[in-house]
Design an enzyme around this catalytic site. Structure first.
Site, PDB file in Angstrom:
ATOM      1  N   GLU A   1       0.808  -1.234   0.000  1.00  0.00           N
ATOM      2  CA  GLU A   1       0.000   0.000   0.000  1.00  0.00           C
ATOM      3  C   GLU A   1       0.840   1.282   0.000  1.00  0.00           C
ATOM      4  O   GLU A   1       0.639   2.165   0.826  1.00  0.00           O
ATOM      5  CB  GLU A   1      -0.978  -0.021   1.184  1.00  0.00           C
ATOM      6  CG  GLU A   1      -1.912  -1.217   1.138  1.00  0.00           C
ATOM      7  CD  GLU A   1      -2.794  -1.357   2.385  1.00  0.00           C
ATOM      8  OE1 GLU A   1      -2.902  -0.415   3.172  1.00  0.00           O
ATOM      9  OE2 GLU A   1      -3.382  -2.445   2.553  1.00  0.00           O
TER      10      GLU A   1
ATOM     11  N   ASN B   1       2.069  -5.204  -3.067  1.00  0.00           N
ATOM     12  CA  ASN B   1       0.687  -5.567  -2.705  1.00  0.00           C
ATOM     13  C   ASN B   1      -0.132  -4.296  -2.439  1.00  0.00           C
ATOM     14  O   ASN B   1       0.299  -3.423  -1.689  1.00  0.00           O
ATOM     15  CB  ASN B   1       0.754  -6.427  -1.429  1.00  0.00           C
ATOM     16  CG  ASN B   1      -0.555  -7.100  -1.063  1.00  0.00           C
ATOM     17  OD1 ASN B   1      -1.177  -7.754  -1.909  1.00  0.00           O
ATOM     18  ND2 ASN B   1      -0.978  -6.964   0.187  1.00  0.00           N
TER      19      ASN B   1
ATOM     20  N   HIS C   1     -10.430  -6.364  -1.766  1.00  0.00           N
ATOM     21  CA  HIS C   1     -11.443  -6.150  -0.707  1.00  0.00           C
ATOM     22  C   HIS C   1     -12.635  -5.470  -1.370  1.00  0.00           C
ATOM     23  O   HIS C   1     -12.616  -4.265  -1.615  1.00  0.00           O
ATOM     24  CB  HIS C   1     -10.870  -5.274   0.407  1.00  0.00           C
ATOM     25  CG  HIS C   1      -9.769  -5.923   1.179  1.00  0.00           C
ATOM     26  ND1 HIS C   1      -9.992  -7.036   1.976  1.00  0.00           N
ATOM     27  CD2 HIS C   1      -8.453  -5.644   1.278  1.00  0.00           C
ATOM     28  CE1 HIS C   1      -8.834  -7.388   2.534  1.00  0.00           C
ATOM     29  NE2 HIS C   1      -7.893  -6.578   2.125  1.00  0.00           N
TER      30      HIS C   1
ATOM     31  N   GLU D   1      -6.036 -10.864  -0.818  1.00  0.00           N
ATOM     32  CA  GLU D   1      -6.800 -10.597   0.419  1.00  0.00           C
ATOM     33  C   GLU D   1      -8.296 -10.573   0.141  1.00  0.00           C
ATOM     34  O   GLU D   1      -9.041  -9.764   0.707  1.00  0.00           O
ATOM     35  CB  GLU D   1      -6.359  -9.263   1.049  1.00  0.00           C
ATOM     36  CG  GLU D   1      -4.867  -9.166   1.304  1.00  0.00           C
ATOM     37  CD  GLU D   1      -4.449  -7.884   2.040  1.00  0.00           C
ATOM     38  OE1 GLU D   1      -5.322  -7.163   2.565  1.00  0.00           O
ATOM     39  OE2 GLU D   1      -3.234  -7.626   2.090  1.00  0.00           O
TER      40      GLU D   1
ATOM     41  N   ASP E   1     -12.086 -10.555  -0.049  1.00  0.00           N
ATOM     42  CA  ASP E   1     -13.337 -10.694   0.716  1.00  0.00           C
ATOM     43  C   ASP E   1     -14.362  -9.763   0.088  1.00  0.00           C
ATOM     44  O   ASP E   1     -14.008  -8.812  -0.603  1.00  0.00           O
ATOM     45  CB  ASP E   1     -13.165 -10.465   2.235  1.00  0.00           C
ATOM     46  CG  ASP E   1     -12.474  -9.180   2.622  1.00  0.00           C
ATOM     47  OD1 ASP E   1     -12.477  -8.220   1.831  1.00  0.00           O
ATOM     48  OD2 ASP E   1     -11.940  -9.129   3.752  1.00  0.00           O
TER      49      ASP E   1
HETATM   50  O1  G3I Z   1      -2.534  -6.377  19.126  1.00  0.00           O
HETATM   51  C1  G3I Z   1      -3.419  -5.387  19.624  1.00  0.00           C
HETATM   52  C2  G3I Z   1      -3.863  -5.742  21.019  1.00  0.00           C
HETATM   53  O2  G3I Z   1      -2.747  -5.739  21.874  1.00  0.00           O
HETATM   54  C3  G3I Z   1      -4.911  -4.701  21.475  1.00  0.00           C
HETATM   55  O3  G3I Z   1      -5.402  -5.046  22.718  1.00  0.00           O
HETATM   56  C4  G3I Z   1      -6.052  -4.645  20.472  1.00  0.00           C
HETATM   57  C5  G3I Z   1      -7.088  -3.571  20.836  1.00  0.00           C
HETATM   58  O4  G3I Z   1      -7.619  -2.953  19.705  1.00  0.00           O
HETATM   59  O5  G3I Z   1      -5.537  -4.330  19.211  1.00  0.00           O
HETATM   60  C6  G3I Z   1      -4.613  -5.297  18.717  1.00  0.00           C
HETATM   61  O6  G3I Z   1      -4.168  -4.870  17.491  1.00  0.00           O
HETATM   62  C7  G3I Z   1      -5.074  -5.057  16.405  1.00  0.00           C
HETATM   63  C8  G3I Z   1      -4.383  -5.905  15.373  1.00  0.00           C
HETATM   64  O7  G3I Z   1      -5.203  -6.025  14.231  1.00  0.00           O
HETATM   65  C9  G3I Z   1      -4.058  -7.298  15.883  1.00  0.00           C
HETATM   66  O8  G3I Z   1      -5.239  -7.984  16.197  1.00  0.00           O
HETATM   67  C10 G3I Z   1      -5.423  -3.706  15.836  1.00  0.00           C
HETATM   68  O9  G3I Z   1      -6.198  -2.946  16.762  1.00  0.00           O
HETATM   69  C11 G3I Z   1      -6.196  -3.874  14.541  1.00  0.00           C
HETATM   70  O10 G3I Z   1      -6.363  -2.598  13.913  1.00  0.00           O
HETATM   71  C12 G3I Z   1      -5.440  -4.783  13.608  1.00  0.00           C
HETATM   72  O11 G3I Z   1      -6.220  -4.947  12.431  1.00  0.00           O
HETATM   73  C13 G3I Z   1      -5.529  -5.519  11.338  1.00  0.00           C
HETATM   74  C14 G3I Z   1      -5.413  -4.494  10.208  1.00  0.00           C
HETATM   75  O12 G3I Z   1      -4.779  -5.098   9.100  1.00  0.00           O
HETATM   76  C15 G3I Z   1      -4.623  -3.277  10.621  1.00  0.00           C
HETATM   77  O13 G3I Z   1      -4.597  -2.377   9.576  1.00  0.00           O
HETATM   78  C16 G3I Z   1      -6.325  -6.713  10.854  1.00  0.00           C
HETATM   79  O14 G3I Z   1      -6.355  -7.715  11.869  1.00  0.00           O
HETATM   80  C17 G3I Z   1      -5.694  -7.267   9.570  1.00  0.00           C
HETATM   81  O15 G3I Z   1      -6.529  -8.261   9.047  1.00  0.00           O
HETATM   82  C18 G3I Z   1      -5.578  -6.126   8.566  1.00  0.00           C
HETATM   83  O16 G3I Z   1      -4.994  -6.621   7.381  1.00  0.00           O
HETATM   84  C19 G3I Z   1      -4.807  -5.666   6.325  1.00  0.00           C
HETATM   85  C20 G3I Z   1      -3.601  -6.122   5.517  1.00  0.00           C
HETATM   86  O17 G3I Z   1      -2.494  -6.296   6.356  1.00  0.00           O
HETATM   87  C21 G3I Z   1      -3.275  -5.136   4.409  1.00  0.00           C
HETATM   88  N1  G3I Z   1      -4.443  -4.880   3.587  1.00  0.00           N
HETATM   89  C22 G3I Z   1      -5.659  -4.503   4.282  1.00  0.00           C
HETATM   90  C23 G3I Z   1      -5.996  -5.544   5.358  1.00  0.00           C
HETATM   91  C24 G3I Z   1      -7.305  -5.192   6.031  1.00  0.00           C
HETATM   92  O18 G3I Z   1      -7.195  -4.000   6.752  1.00  0.00           O
END
Ligand code: G3I
Length: 320
Positions: free
Chosen positions: A131, A172, A208, A238, A240
Site C-alpha cells: 500500500e 501488494n 477487498h 486478500e 473478501d
Molecule cells: O494487538 C493489539 C492488542 O494488543 C490490542 O489489545 C487490540 C485492541 O484494539 O488491538 C490489537 O491490534 C489489532 C491488530 O489487528 C491485531 O489484532 C489492531 O487494533 C487492529 O487494527 C489490527 O487490524 C488488522 C489491520 O490489518 C490493521 O490495519 C487486521 O487484523 C488485519 O486483518 C488487517 O490486514 C490488512 C492487511 O495487512 C493489508 N491490507 C488490508 C488488510 C485489512 O485491513
C-alpha cells in the site's frame, strides 16, 4: 474436493486463506484451516508486520510469525509472508523518528535483511512493500516516501532479494483491480523497480470488495494483463466481499456471483497464479471492526458453516 484441490485442478498454484495467532486456539476453526484440500497456502494477517517483529529498534521477536510459519510447514501449505514495509502497524519509533535519509535507509535495510533472513527458504512469496499509494493513487504521505522518496521501494526489494533469492517478491495494494489512476501508478511502481535493475516477481491485488459493486470480469482481466505485460505474475491476496449485515438470501446469492467473477477472471489469465481469502470465516473477519454495519464477507459464516459463496467458488473452479 475442497477449494485448494479444485483450484489446483483448475490450474492455480494454490487457493489459500489468511489466519491470525489468536484464532489458532479455536479447534473447530483449526480443523478447517489445517485441511490442505481446502487451503494450500496461508498468510499471517498480522504477525509478520513491523510492529510485531521489530517493536523497538534492533530488537526482533519472531515468535508469533514463527507460529504461522510452523503451521504452514506442518500442514504442507505454502506461506505468503506479509509484509515488510507498510505505513500502518509501523511502530512510532520509525514513523515519527525524525531520521535523515541515510539513517532511514539503514533502518529499512536492516529490518528487511533480518526478517527475510530469519524466514529464508520458508516464504513462497514476500509482500515487500504494501500500500505505497493512497486512495487517489498518489504516493502515500508516509515516513518512507517523505524521507527517502520513491527510491525506498527499489531499495526495499533489493534488500529482500539479497536476503532470500528464492522467495517471490511482491508489491501488494488495493483498488488496483480495475483501470484507474491508482492502477496506473501501481504499474509505474513495477516499472520503477525494474528500472533500478531490481527483481520484482509479482503484484498482489488485495481485492477487498463490496457485494454488488465488485469489479467486472473484463475489467479485472485487463488489470491483470497490464501487470503481465511487464513480465510479472499476479495473485489475488486478500479477497473478501462485504455486505450490510444481516445479509438477506438474495444478497448471499449476489455475493456468490461476485466471488465467481473474481475466480473466473483469475482462471482466465495465465499470469494470475493464486487466490487468497482474508481469513475464511466471518467469525474472524476484519470487516465488522473497520466498517460499522458491514460484514458477512467470507465463504464460511460465524458458525463455520459454508455459505452460497463457497459453492459459487467451487463451481467456478470447476468442481461444484
Ligand atoms: O494487538 C493489539 C492488542 O494488543 C490490542 O489489545 C487490540 C485492541 O484494539 O488491538 C490489537 O491490534 C489489532 C491488530 O489487528 C491485531 O489484532 C489492531 O487494533 C487492529 O487494527 C489490527 O487490524 C488488522 C489491520 O490489518 C490493521 O490495519 C487486521 O487484523 C488485519 O486483518 C488487517 O490486514 C490488512 C492487511 O495487512 C493489508 N491490507 C488490508 C488488510 C485489512 O485491513
Amino acid at each position: 474436493a475442497g477449494l485448494n484441490a479444485a483450484g489446483k485442478a483448475a490450474g492455480l498454484e494454490y487457493f489459500g486463506s489468511a489466519t491470525d495467532n489468536p484464532e489458532l486456539s479455536d479447534s473447530d476453526y483449526m480443523a478447517i484451516l489445517n485441511n490442505s484440500d481446502q487451503f494450500g497456502q496461508i498468510t499471517p494477517g498480522n504477525s509478520m508486520k513491523w510492529d510485531t517483529i521489530e517493536a523497538s529498534r534492533g530488537t526482533f521477536s519472531f515468535t508469533k510469525g514463527d507460529a504461522i510459519a510452523d503451521l504452514a510447514e506442518a500442514n504442507g501449505q505454502k506461506l505468503r509472508c506479509h509484509n515488510l514495509v507498510w505505513h500502518n502497524q509501523l511502530p512510532s519509533w520509525v514513523s515519527s523518528g525524525g531520521f535523515d535519509n541515510a539513517t532511514l535507509v539503514e533502518i529499512l535495510q536492516n529490518h528487511i535483511t533480518k526478517e527475510v533472513t530469519h524466514y529464508k527458504g520458508r516464504c513462497y512469496h514476500w509482500d515487500v512493500v504494501n500500500e505505497a499509494l493512497d486512495d487517489d493513487g498518489n504516493y502515500r504521505d508516509d515516513v518512507f516516501y517523505n524521507t527517502i522518496g520513491e527510491a525506498y521501494i527499489p531499495i526495499a526489494f533489493a534488500a529482500a532479494a539479497a536476503a532470500d533469492p528464492s522467495a517471490k517478491l511482491y508489491y501488494n495494494d488495493y483498488s488496483i483491480e480495475w483501470s484507474s489512476t491508482k492502477h496506473t501508478n501501481a504499474v509505474n511502481i513495477v516499472k520503477l523497480i525494474q528500472s533500478y535493475g531490481v527483481k520484482i516477481d509479482g503484484v498482489g491485488m488485495q481485492a477487498h470488495f463490496t457485494v454488488g459493486q465488485t469489479v467486472t470480469q473484463d475489467a479485472l482481466e485487463s488489470a491483470i494483463q497490464d501487470f503481465a505485460d511487464l513480465g510479472v505474475e499476479v495473485a489475488i491476496t486478500e479477497l473478501d466481499i462485504r455486505t450490510k449485515t444481516p445479509a438477506s438470501d438474495d444478497t448471499l446469492q449476489q455475493q456468490s456471483t461476485d466471488y465467481q467473477t473474481v475466480v473466473n477472471a483469475c482462471l482466465a489469465k495465465d499470469a494470475c497464479i493464486g487466490i487468497t481469502i482474508w481469513d475464511y470465516t466471518d467469525k474472524y473477519s476484519w470487516v465488522p471492526k473497520t466498517f460499522s454495519g458491514y460484514g458477512a464477507a467470507l465463504p464460511w459464516d460465524d458458525n463455520l458453516e459454508t455459505k452460497p459463496a463457497y459453492d459459487g467458488i467451487l463451481s467456478a473452479l470447476g468442481s461444484g
